[in-house]
Design a protein around this motif. Structure first.
Motif, short mmCIF file in Angstrom:
data_model
loop_
_atom_site.label_atom_id
_atom_site.label_comp_id
_atom_site.label_asym_id
_atom_site.label_seq_id
_atom_site.Cartn_x
_atom_site.Cartn_y
_atom_site.Cartn_z
N GLU A 24 34.43 12.43 -38.41
CA GLU A 24 35.72 11.84 -38.77
C GLU A 24 35.54 10.50 -39.48
OE1 GLU A 24 38.19 11.68 -35.30
OE2 GLU A 24 38.17 13.85 -35.07
N TRP A 27 34.46 11.17 -43.04
CA TRP A 27 35.60 11.60 -43.86
C TRP A 27 36.48 10.42 -44.22
CZ3 TRP A 27 36.53 15.85 -46.51
CH2 TRP A 27 35.89 17.02 -46.16
N THR A 28 36.72 9.54 -43.27
CA THR A 28 37.57 8.37 -43.52
C THR A 28 36.92 7.46 -44.56
OG1 THR A 28 38.44 8.48 -41.27
CG2 THR A 28 38.68 6.38 -42.44
N GLY A 50 41.51 14.93 -45.99
CA GLY A 50 42.22 14.82 -44.73
C GLY A 50 43.63 14.31 -44.90
N ARG A 105 40.33 11.40 -29.35
CA ARG A 105 40.14 11.97 -30.68
C ARG A 105 41.50 12.14 -31.33
NH1 ARG A 105 37.72 17.85 -32.21
NH2 ARG A 105 37.61 17.47 -34.42
N ARG A 106 41.60 11.86 -32.63
CA ARG A 106 42.85 12.05 -33.35
C ARG A 106 42.54 12.70 -34.70
NH1 ARG A 106 46.30 7.09 -34.42
NH2 ARG A 106 47.64 7.88 -32.80
N SER A 107 43.13 13.87 -34.90
CA SER A 107 42.98 14.53 -36.20
C SER A 107 44.30 15.08 -36.69
CB SER A 107 41.91 15.63 -36.14
OG SER A 107 42.28 16.60 -35.18
#
Length: 169
Positions: A24, A27-28, A50, A105-107
């Motif tokens: 993550e 990706w950020t 994302g 976790r945050r998606s």
């Protein structure tokens, strides 16, 4: 069995290594890098990786365009649907729910969204209907009468006369 650890922010602190967090974070960082390179649209940041792009289906029937837009967890009061000329604007907000525990976790996306759909035909603005059921926004845009297909039957002329030039006297 021992689990891998990595050094935390402070000196001497150890934290459990989370491979999903690493992905993550990558990706950020990649999204921020691309956003800096190509910039955003109208002052908004670019959200290439994302980003908040909702799945959409656009179906054309004989008398209408039917649009299905996935908006899971979004309430009807948080969505606005506007039609300008032949462009449909769906805007709203995915609100973050209140949490009592620690978020590990945050998606799932949260925040404002905007979806623009150019409709490839003339629409009757008085015959537009939208419904929200099971997290799917369905918008039915009736085609304008002049753009709906119409089958024309071919008839014969009066008996003994054709309809073409050779049947004329």
């Amino acid at each position: 069995m021992t689990l891998p650890v990595r050094r935390g922010e402070g000196l001497g602190t150890l934290a459990r290594w989370d491979p999903f967090r690493e992905i993550e974070d990558a990706w950020t960082r990649m999204g921020n890098l691309l956003g800096d390179v190509i910039g955003g649209v109208e002052g908004r940041p670019a959200r290439l990786l994302g980003g908040m792009v909702q799945p959409v289906d656009i179906e054309e029937t004989e008398d209408a365009f039917v649009i299905d837009l996935d908006l899971p967890g979004v309430r009807r009061e948080d969505i606005s649907v506007d039609l300008r000329d032949n462009e449909l604007f769906v805007t709203g907000e995915i609100k973050e729910r209140e949490r009592t525990g620690v978020l590990r976790r945050r998606s799932r996306p949260v925040g404002r969204f905007e979806h623009r759909i150019a409709v490839p035909g003339d629409i009757d603005p008085e015959s537009v209907h939208a419904t929200l059921a099971d997290g799917v926004l369905t918008i039915r845009l009736a085609k304008a009468k002049r753009s709906q297909p119409k089958h024309i039957e071919i008839s014969t002329g009066p008996e003994g006369q054709g309809t073409g030039p050779e049947g004329q006297s």
